[in-house]
Design a protein around this motif. Structure first.
Motif, mmCIF file in Angstrom:
data_model
loop_
_atom_site.group_PDB
_atom_site.id
_atom_site.type_symbol
_atom_site.label_atom_id
_atom_site.label_comp_id
_atom_site.label_asym_id
_atom_site.label_seq_id
_atom_site.Cartn_x
_atom_site.Cartn_y
_atom_site.Cartn_z
ATOM 1 N N ARG A 585 0.830 -1.212 0.000
ATOM 2 C CA ARG A 585 0.000 0.000 0.000
ATOM 3 C C ARG A 585 0.860 1.256 0.000
ATOM 4 O O ARG A 585 0.596 2.199 -0.758
ATOM 5 N N ASN A 586 1.882 1.303 0.839
ATOM 6 C CA ASN A 586 2.771 2.464 0.867
ATOM 7 C C ASN A 586 3.474 2.653 -0.471
ATOM 8 O O ASN A 586 3.679 3.787 -0.931
ATOM 9 N N LEU A 587 3.849 1.536 -1.097
ATOM 10 C CA LEU A 587 4.474 1.604 -2.412
ATOM 11 C C LEU A 587 3.524 2.215 -3.431
ATOM 12 O O LEU A 587 3.904 3.103 -4.211
ATOM 13 N N ASN A 588 2.278 1.769 -3.435
ATOM 14 C CA ASN A 588 1.288 2.297 -4.374
ATOM 15 C C ASN A 588 1.087 3.798 -4.187
ATOM 16 O O ASN A 588 1.001 4.559 -5.166
ATOM 17 N N CYS A 589 1.002 4.234 -2.937
ATOM 18 C CA CYS A 589 0.804 5.660 -2.659
ATOM 19 C C CYS A 589 1.977 6.489 -3.170
ATOM 20 O O CYS A 589 1.788 7.580 -3.741
ATOM 21 N N THR A 590 3.189 5.988 -2.983
ATOM 22 C CA THR A 590 4.368 6.716 -3.428
ATOM 23 C C THR A 590 4.428 6.791 -4.950
ATOM 24 O O THR A 590 4.768 7.843 -5.519
ATOM 25 N N VAL A 591 4.116 5.695 -5.620
ATOM 26 C CA VAL A 591 4.121 5.693 -7.083
ATOM 27 C C VAL A 591 3.067 6.647 -7.627
ATOM 28 O O VAL A 591 3.308 7.368 -8.606
ATOM 29 N N LEU A 592 1.891 6.676 -7.012
ATOM 30 C CA LEU A 592 0.848 7.603 -7.452
ATOM 31 C C LEU A 592 1.320 9.052 -7.379
ATOM 32 O O LEU A 592 0.975 9.874 -8.230
#
Length: 770
Positions: A585-592
């Motif tokens: 989830r943290n990875l997805n937020c950062t990529v967004l």
């Protein structure tokens, strides 16, 4: 040599040529001394030998420069002058060492310079590179004509012309070193600067040689033709003999193994040989080494091996020696004695600087680059450094430039090299802008006949079926095929260094077995769509906090239009929540937040992937919620592409707030209406047999939006929604307070909620943030 006539003054413009002078040299040369005991009463006698003198010069160079003192004030001290300008040795030993080191530096610059980068540049890069060069030359020429005096000597005319031409030059190596120092080499800004600099550098080389040859053609046409023929044969030899030999070396090198030391040594010897050859042909030895460096295949194994072995030593040792040997000729006090020259060069250098800065800023700003980034880009393209210093030093050695003019030029370079990095750091934050893209890299702005480049990320084998099913829905065609880059992300554990494996290059590693079950299905997908889909698979083993850098860098390198990320929750086949991974989830937020292109988060709620039957039209049902905004327009563009497949039935539901029935129209509304026009006009069939249904739902508040989501949640196999980043609507009012996953947007969060009893897959789309 007593009684010898002074050497003739060389022609101007000879940036890449050399002159021959006569010197008296003692033979055999006195190289090694027996030590200070050779003459106990006068130990300084050891400095009559070249090696002890060179060692002392190197020691003093590093002691003084590392103390933050420039060398030319120290030249007023008699002890320093006696060491650096030893009359008995005639030719300064440190000069020879510095030129040798600078030749190596230019050779490595050629190795690092990717010719493909210059050949496949965009129109923007070519325009900026050429215009920035020509504009500064034209402005400098105009200033030269304006300040020309009737009684000017030929020396003054030559000095001013040389100063203006060199200040107008663009150097790839200077800009590359600056970008590396600022740690923005791999950013979009850095890439644009490098491509523009490559164009400018090659244009400079061509322009200088044309000027030099045209000047000499009237005096000796046969000599010019001879030089052109020799240079043509030399370049042909490099391209068709030396470069194939280096590719042969690469083939003989095992995958992932080091290049043999024999080949490294042979490559360096050929580089020196090329430098000597161009020197024999009355050209600068720097040109031969640089051209051979361009022919060396960049990257691993050969190019990277040369860089790894020599770059640190050359930059830390030889360049310091070269800068010292060049700048110690400057004399600040002499410059103050001739204020007229100082005023002219101060004004001319300022104007040529602005003539390069302004076109670069305007050109980049007109191509949708933010103003601060445009200004930073213009400053980078206007930077000066060691290459310009080498040109001035060459002319000073050849007695073309006076000490006064040379000092003014050295100070100008010093000021430029000091101020520009500070200003660029102030204007451009690499942490927040590292992956910023200045081109439209999204699906909406993709040309109809362009390939769709997609970056698909997987963590476990559970992500693979839904990901392939979604890729299969994107409807690749001969005119618009899919190029899919697959990254299998593995957290770095029990080892120190990250691992990057390119499976399409047949690279092997202990991690390959772990990736096998996640990678093979994508190659099967490519085989099932042969000619329509190209798959390139990678495995990245990296710390979890750095995974977003691998994703964004890959997207930037491969110029993808869309990134697909798996959701951090996993549902079981019976619809219950099975697993939750906050790292993902943290990875997805950062990529967004940082992605250089559009992003989609794929939520697989455990539904069995429904195979699309080729013989059954409209066998797969896709729903699309449209509230408006750029994310919804991006999602609708993707949905339209999917609807080109005869097996897909698309239903577009537009949500309209009751208050929106007024006549107030903004730009977003105009774009939304334009996007929906063809769907509304051809409701039911949208060209080429596409099965698309358009529905409008008039709602009053957020609670009605929730009811609509629940009522249609089980009507589709896939639901596509926009993230609605930065969009405010009455239909979403009050729902953000109950949103569990803001990265999905409000509507996406409703479909992903555990309170919703549905098995539909959801794709949440965010358009590229510019």
């Amino acid at each position: 040599m007593d009684g010898a006539s002074p050497p003739p003054s060389p022609l101007p413009f000879l940036l890449y040529e050399n002159e021959t002078y006569e010197y008296c040299i003692v033979l055999p040369p006195k190289v090694n001394s027996v030590g200070i005991w050779e003459n106990a009463t006068s130990p300084s006698v050891i400095f009559n030998y070249s090696l002890p003198l060179l060692e002392m010069q190197v020691v003093l160079t590093f002691v003084v420069t590392h103390a933050g003192i420039t060398m030319f004030p120290m030249m007023n001290i008699e002890a320093f002058r006696s060491i650096f300008f030893n009359a008995k040795l005639s030719i300064e030993i440190i000069d020879t060492l510095s030129v040798f080191g600078f030749t190596l530096f230019l050779f490595l610059t050629g190795v690092k310079m990717d010719m493909k980068l210059a050949l496949r540049t965009t129109k923007r890069s070519v325009g900026i590179g050429v215009v920035s060069l020509l504009s500064s030359i034209l402005v400098g020429a105009a200033i030269n004509e304006t300040f020309k005096q009737p009684n000017e000597t030929e020396q003054v005319k030559t000095e001013r012309l040389i100063g203006i031409v060199i200040e107008a030059l663009t150097s790839f190596s200077v800009i590359a070193c600056l970008l590396a120092e600022l740690k923005i080499l791999n950013t979009e800004l850095g890439r644009l600067a490098l491509t523009s600099a490559a164009v400018g550098d090659l244009s400079t080389m061509f322009l200088v040689h044309v000027m030099s040859l045209s000047r000499n053609f009237t005096a000796s046409p046969l000599l010019v033709i001879e030089r052109v023929v020799i240079m043509f044969c030399f370049i042909t030899l490099i391209i068709f003999v030396f470069r194939p030999l280096m590719h042969w070396v690469i083939k003989r090198t095992p995958d992932g193994g080091p290049v043999s030391e024999v080949y490294i040594t042979a490559t360096m010897m050929v580089a020196f040989g090329c430098a000597v050859f161009t020197h024999w042909t009355d050209q600068s030895p720097l040109i031969g080494a640089f051209l051979f460096g361009l022919a060396v295949p960049d990257g691993p194994p050969l190019g990277s091996a040369l860089i790894d072995k020599f770059e640190c030593f050359i930059n830390a040792f030889f360049l310091s020696i070269y800068v010292t040997a060049s700048t110690m000729r400057a004399n600040f006090w002499t410059m103050l004695s001739d204020p007229s020259h100082v005023k002219f060069f101060t004004f001319a250098f300022s104007m040529t600087f602005l003539a390069k800065l302004i076109p670069c800023c305007i050109g980049s700003f007109l191509n949708f680059m933010p103003f601060r980034d445009s200004l930073a880009f213009g400053l980078i393209m206007s930077s000066k450094g060691i290459v310009q210093l080498s040109h001035y030093s060459t002319f000073r050695d050849n007695k073309v430039l006076s000490e006064t003019v040379f000092t003014a030029m050295v100070i100008a370079i010093l000021a430029n090299a000091t101020i520009i990095p500070i200003l660029v750091r102030f204007l451009y934050d690499p942490n927040s802008r590292k992956y910023a893209a200045y081109e439209q890299r999204n699906i909406m702005h993709l040309k109809p006949d362009a390939e769709l480049r997609i970056l698909a990320c997987v963590h476990t084998s559970d992500n693979v079926p839904a990901m392939i099913n979604l890729l299969d829905l994107t409807c690749p065609t001969r005119e618009s095929p899919n190029v899919v880059y697959v990254i299998h992300l593995i957290e770095l554990m029990a080892r120190n260094s990250p691992v990057f494996i390119a499976h399409h290059n047949h690279e092997s590693s202990t991690a390959t077995t772990r990736s096998f079950e996640n990678i093979i299905p994508f190659y099967q997908y490519e085989g099932n769509n042969w000619g329509l889909v190209t798959v390139n698979a990678f495995t990245v083993i990296t710390p979890r906090k750095l995974m977003h850098e691998d994703i964004c860098t890959m997207a930037l390198d491969k110029q993808t239009s869309f990134i697909i990320l798996p959701f951090h929750r996993k549902w079981s086949i019976d619809g219950s929540l099975e697993e939750e991974n906050n790292v993902v989830r943290n990875l997805n937020c950062t990529v967004l937040d940082r992605a250089p292109c559009s992003v989609g988060i794929l939520i697989d709620r455990g539904r069995r992937q429904k195979p699309m039957k080729s013989s059954s039209p409209s066998s797969y049902s896709i729903g699309m919620f449209f509230l408006g905004g750029k994310d919804d327009r991006e999602a609708l563009t993707l949905a339209k592409r999917m609807a080109r497949d005869s097996r897909v039935k698309l239903t577009v539901t537009r949500l309209i707030a009751y208050q929106d029935c007024s006549n107030v129209v903004d730009w977003d509304t105009v774009l939304d209406t334009e996007m929906l026009k063809d769907i509304k006009q051809n409701n039911g069939v949208l060209g080429n047999g596409c099965d698309i249904t358009y529905v409008e739902e008039m709602l009053h508040c957020g609670s009605q939006t929730i009811k609509l989501v629940r009522s249609i949640a089980n009507d589709y196999d896939l639901m596509i929604v926009g993230r609605h980043y930065g969009v405010e609507s009455v239909l979403l009012a009050g729902l953000s307070e109950w949103s569990e996953f803001p990265e999905l947007g409000i509507v996406g969060d409703l479909f992903a909620s555990t309170d919703l009893n549905t098995r539909v897959s959801i794709l949440v789309v965010q358009q590229q943030i510019v």
